[in-house]
Design a protein around this motif. Structure first.
Motif, PDB file in Angstrom:
ATOM      1  N   SER A  65       0.834  -1.211   0.000  1.00 22.38           N
ATOM      2  CA  SER A  65       0.000   0.000   0.000  1.00 22.38           C
ATOM      3  C   SER A  65       0.862   1.251   0.000  1.00 22.38           C
ATOM      4  CB  SER A  65      -0.935   0.008   1.219  1.00 22.38           C
ATOM      5  OG  SER A  65      -1.878  -1.030   1.146  1.00 22.38           O
ATOM      6  N   SER A  66       1.911   1.247   0.835  1.00 19.13           N
ATOM      7  CA  SER A  66       2.768   2.428   0.934  1.00 19.13           C
ATOM      8  C   SER A  66       3.590   2.630  -0.334  1.00 19.13           C
ATOM      9  CB  SER A  66       3.682   2.334   2.160  1.00 19.13           C
ATOM     10  OG  SER A  66       4.590   1.252   2.056  1.00 19.13           O
ATOM     11  N   LEU A  67       3.991   1.531  -0.993  1.00 20.08           N
ATOM     12  CA  LEU A  67       4.778   1.651  -2.222  1.00 20.08           C
ATOM     13  C   LEU A  67       3.922   2.121  -3.395  1.00 20.08           C
ATOM     14  CD1 LEU A  67       7.088  -1.494  -2.032  1.00 20.08           C
ATOM     15  CD2 LEU A  67       7.823   0.896  -2.032  1.00 20.08           C
ATOM     16  N   PHE A 131      17.465   0.261  -9.363  1.00 18.03           N
ATOM     17  CA  PHE A 131      16.794  -0.808  -8.626  1.00 18.03           C
ATOM     18  C   PHE A 131      16.765  -0.442  -7.143  1.00 18.03           C
ATOM     19  CE2 PHE A 131      18.890  -3.800 -11.931  1.00 18.03           C
ATOM     20  CZ  PHE A 131      17.900  -3.501 -12.857  1.00 18.03           C
ATOM     21  N   LEU A 132      15.601  -0.526  -6.540  1.00 15.33           N
ATOM     22  CA  LEU A 132      15.468  -0.332  -5.096  1.00 15.33           C
ATOM     23  C   LEU A 132      15.123  -1.669  -4.470  1.00 15.33           C
ATOM     24  CD1 LEU A 132      15.232   1.119  -2.413  1.00 15.33           C
ATOM     25  CD2 LEU A 132      12.952   1.923  -3.096  1.00 15.33           C
ATOM     26  N   PHE A 133      16.071  -2.247  -3.726  1.00 13.47           N
ATOM     27  CA  PHE A 133      15.844  -3.507  -3.033  1.00 13.47           C
ATOM     28  C   PHE A 133      15.393  -3.204  -1.607  1.00 13.47           C
ATOM     29  CE2 PHE A 133      19.142  -4.376  -6.244  1.00 13.47           C
ATOM     30  CZ  PHE A 133      18.505  -5.377  -6.966  1.00 13.47           C
ATOM     31  N   THR A 134      14.292  -3.821  -1.205  1.00 16.03           N
ATOM     32  CA  THR A 134      13.753  -3.571   0.117  1.00 16.03           C
ATOM     33  C   THR A 134      13.186  -4.868   0.679  1.00 16.03           C
ATOM     34  OG1 THR A 134      12.263  -2.138   1.395  1.00 16.03           O
ATOM     35  CG2 THR A 134      11.498  -2.847  -0.774  1.00 16.03           C
ATOM     36  N   ASP A 135      12.457  -4.787   1.786  1.00 14.13           N
ATOM     37  CA  ASP A 135      11.876  -5.961   2.438  1.00 14.13           C
ATOM     38  C   ASP A 135      10.369  -5.815   2.558  1.00 14.13           C
ATOM     39  OD1 ASP A 135      14.233  -7.430   2.838  1.00 14.13           O
ATOM     40  OD2 ASP A 135      14.711  -6.338   4.666  1.00 14.13           O
ATOM     41  N   ALA A 136       9.696  -6.937   2.767  1.00 12.10           N
ATOM     42  CA  ALA A 136       8.236  -6.961   2.797  1.00 12.10           C
ATOM     43  C   ALA A 136       7.648  -6.372   4.065  1.00 12.10           C
ATOM     44  CB  ALA A 136       7.737  -8.399   2.618  1.00 12.10           C
ATOM     45  N   ASP A 137       8.473  -6.097   5.072  1.00 14.40           N
ATOM     46  CA  ASP A 137       7.949  -5.557   6.327  1.00 14.40           C
ATOM     47  C   ASP A 137       8.301  -4.083   6.519  1.00 14.40           C
ATOM     48  OD1 ASP A 137      10.636  -5.981   6.603  1.00 14.40           O
ATOM     49  OD2 ASP A 137      10.526  -7.085   8.492  1.00 14.40           O
ATOM     50  N   VAL A 138       8.724  -3.420   5.431  1.00 14.41           N
ATOM     51  CA  VAL A 138       9.081  -1.997   5.505  1.00 14.41           C
ATOM     52  C   VAL A 138       7.875  -1.148   5.110  1.00 14.41           C
ATOM     53  CG1 VAL A 138      10.627  -0.197   4.634  1.00 14.41           C
ATOM     54  CG2 VAL A 138      11.484  -2.528   4.959  1.00 14.41           C
ATOM     55  N   PHE A 140       6.779   2.725   3.910  1.00 12.19           N
ATOM     56  CA  PHE A 140       7.376   3.899   3.283  1.00 12.19           C
ATOM     57  C   PHE A 140       6.461   5.110   3.440  1.00 12.19           C
ATOM     58  CE2 PHE A 140       9.139   0.237   1.278  1.00 12.19           C
ATOM     59  CZ  PHE A 140      10.412   0.570   0.867  1.00 12.19           C
ATOM     60  N   SER A 141       7.056   6.272   3.714  1.00 10.46           N
ATOM     61  CA  SER A 141       6.304   7.510   3.601  1.00 10.46           C
ATOM     62  C   SER A 141       6.011   7.742   2.123  1.00 10.46           C
ATOM     63  CB  SER A 141       7.087   8.691   4.176  1.00 10.46           C
ATOM     64  OG  SER A 141       8.147   9.056   3.298  1.00 10.46           O
ATOM     65  N   SER A 142       5.020   8.570   1.817  1.00 10.01           N
ATOM     66  CA  SER A 142       4.621   8.770   0.422  1.00 10.01           C
ATOM     67  C   SER A 142       5.726   9.401  -0.422  1.00 10.01           C
ATOM     68  CB  SER A 142       3.358   9.630   0.361  1.00 10.01           C
ATOM     69  OG  SER A 142       3.596  10.897   0.940  1.00 10.01           O
ATOM     70  N   SER A 143       6.649  10.089   0.215  1.00 10.31           N
ATOM     71  CA  SER A 143       7.715  10.780  -0.525  1.00 10.31           C
ATOM     72  C   SER A 143       9.069  10.086  -0.425  1.00 10.31           C
ATOM     73  CB  SER A 143       7.854  12.219  -0.014  1.00 10.31           C
ATOM     74  OG  SER A 143       8.195  12.228   1.368  1.00 10.31           O
ATOM     75  N   ASP A 251      12.344   9.708   8.966  1.00 12.44           N
ATOM     76  CA  ASP A 251      11.028  10.247   8.598  1.00 12.44           C
ATOM     77  C   ASP A 251      10.449   9.608   7.342  1.00 12.44           C
ATOM     78  OD1 ASP A 251      11.068  12.103  10.724  1.00 12.44           O
ATOM     79  OD2 ASP A 251      12.253  13.521   9.533  1.00 12.44           O
ATOM     80  N   HIS A 252      11.182   8.666   6.752  1.00 11.12           N
ATOM     81  CA  HIS A 252      10.748   8.141   5.459  1.00 11.12           C
ATOM     82  C   HIS A 252      10.457   6.647   5.434  1.00 11.12           C
ATOM     83  CE1 HIS A 252      11.247  11.892   3.297  1.00 11.12           C
ATOM     84  NE2 HIS A 252      12.412  12.059   3.901  1.00 11.12           N
ATOM     85  N   ILE A 253      11.202   5.848   6.176  1.00 14.67           N
ATOM     86  CA  ILE A 253      10.914   4.418   6.202  1.00 14.67           C
ATOM     87  C   ILE A 253      10.956   3.915   7.641  1.00 14.67           C
ATOM     88  CG2 ILE A 253      11.748   3.945   3.873  1.00 14.67           C
ATOM     89  CD1 ILE A 253      14.327   2.895   5.057  1.00 14.67           C
ATOM     90  N   SER A 254      10.061   2.989   7.948  1.00 12.14           N
ATOM     91  CA  SER A 254      10.008   2.420   9.290  1.00 12.14           C
ATOM     92  C   SER A 254       9.804   0.916   9.194  1.00 12.14           C
ATOM     93  CB  SER A 254       8.877   3.055  10.112  1.00 12.14           C
ATOM     94  OG  SER A 254       7.623   2.824   9.499  1.00 12.14           O
ATOM     95  N   ILE A 255      10.223   0.241  10.237  1.00 13.49           N
ATOM     96  CA  ILE A 255      10.156  -1.219  10.227  1.00 13.49           C
ATOM     97  C   ILE A 255      10.054  -1.746  11.649  1.00 13.49           C
ATOM     98  CG2 ILE A 255      12.687  -1.313  10.143  1.00 13.49           C
ATOM     99  CD1 ILE A 255      12.496  -3.966   8.718  1.00 13.49           C
ATOM    100  N   HIS A 256       9.178  -2.727  11.857  1.00 11.72           N
ATOM    101  CA  HIS A 256       9.187  -3.497  13.099  1.00 11.72           C
ATOM    102  C   HIS A 256      10.181  -4.632  12.862  1.00 11.72           C
ATOM    103  CE1 HIS A 256       5.972  -1.681  15.516  1.00 11.72           C
ATOM    104  NE2 HIS A 256       5.414  -1.407  14.363  1.00 11.72           N
TER     105      HIS A 256
END
Length: 319
Positions: A65-67, A131-138, A140-143, A251-256
């Motif tokens: 949703s955030s992406l 390429f932006l590599f990330t994880d499924a539990d991150v 993202f802020s809209s910006s 302020d842009h990405i958060s993760i548990h």
């Protein structure tokens, strides 16, 4: 014995001043990159966001949703369901967006670790200039992507790492995560970036890489059996002298990151050992260093010598 402890305390103070210096340098470099992100791009290079999911039914919906709600327009999101046995695929199937590509992997070929193979398959379907590599539990802020892309292009970088805001409702877990950040800063040392191929960094939460540079260094095909693929990708990029940037993404990405302190211990058993290249002597040295930095100063407060006590009080005050 008192002289030895005082000298040890002074060395710890010097090392902590070094950590403060590195932290300050990181913040300055980060702020410079964030300020450059205010100058928007006339032409947006295409970005492929690539991540894999193995049994991530609880978090992947929020991540997608955030992406898919990013302000950056010229992007695609490639999600790879990597042999999940829970409801991950059903959650993915709830999303229908022209920017979204879905890949399902049922079997892992020999000679690969799962995540590396999944990301490699994602790259094969990617059309981005970055390429932006990330994880499924991150989350993202809209910006987040726009900020990162503006920074990487305006500063002519080839690799950008954005640090995450670790979320936790557990005080003990928060303390452990702070210690991890301290170790991370002291070992990675931002002051060395760009000066040595041995000074590298990577983050599973946010590794943004120029596509041509990624292919030049060998990418995930060269990391088939790497446990800490994110860090080792940084090493490959440093080997081809990719220009690196590091941003404070609080302020842009958060993760548990972990749900409990015990989960963090179990998770770091694997990653910390792999990060030392499976060296028993190095991992023992690391454990000893953690004790010296975070255990010895408190024990020294009970020493009968006031000089020893004062030395370590100064250290604890800095910490």
């Amino acid at each position: 014995m008192d002289i030895f402890l005082i000298c040890a305390g002074c060395l710890l103070i010097v090392s902590w001043l070094q950590i403060i210096y590195e932290s300050t340098l990181f913040q300055r470099k980060s702020q410079k990159l964030l300020e450059s992100s205010k100058y928007h791009l006339v032409n947006e290079p295409r970005v492929s966001v690539i991540f894999s999911a193995l049994n991530e039914q609880e978090s992947i919906g929020q991540c997608l949703s955030s992406l898919l709600s990013q302000t950056y327009q010229n992007m695609e999101v490639i999600v790879i369901n990597d042999r999940s046995t829970d409801q991950t695929q059903q959650v993915i199937d709830q999303f229908n967006d022209p920017k979204l590509k879905k890949i399902t992997i049922d079997q892992l070929p020999s000679g690969w670790l799962g995540k590396n193979h999944a990301l490699y398959q994602g790259v094969q379907q990617a059309s981005g200039d970055y390429f932006l590599f990330t994880d499924a539990d991150v989350h993202f802020s809209s910006s987040a992507v726009e900020t990162a892309m503006t920074s990487i292009v305006n500063n002519k970088l080839e690799h950008l790492v954005m640090s995450a805001n670790f979320k936790s409702n557990n005080l003990f877990l928060s303390a452990m995560q702070l210690i991890f950040i301290i170790i991370f800063i002291s070992s990675s040392r931002p002051s060395r970036y760009g000066k040595s191929k041995n000074a590298y960094i990577g983050s599973g939460s946010f590794n943004l890489v120029k596509a041509s540079t990624y292919h030049q260094c060998g990418g995930h095909e060269a990391l088939r059996l790497e446990v800490v693929d994110d860090l080792m990708l940084g090493k490959l990029l440093a080997g081809v002298k990719a220009k690196l940037g590091l941003i404070n993404g609080f302020d842009h990405i958060s993760i548990h990151w972990y749900g409990s302190a015990l989960q963090m211990v179990k998770g770091l058993e694997k990653n910390a050992f792999a990060a030392t290249r499976f060296s028993v002597s190095k991992i023992l040295l690391m454990v000893f260093a953690v004790f010296v930095f975070h255990g010895l100063p408190y024990l020294a407060l009970f020493h009968p010598s006031s000089s020893v006590q004062l030395t370590f009080l100064v250290y604890l005050a800095l910490m």
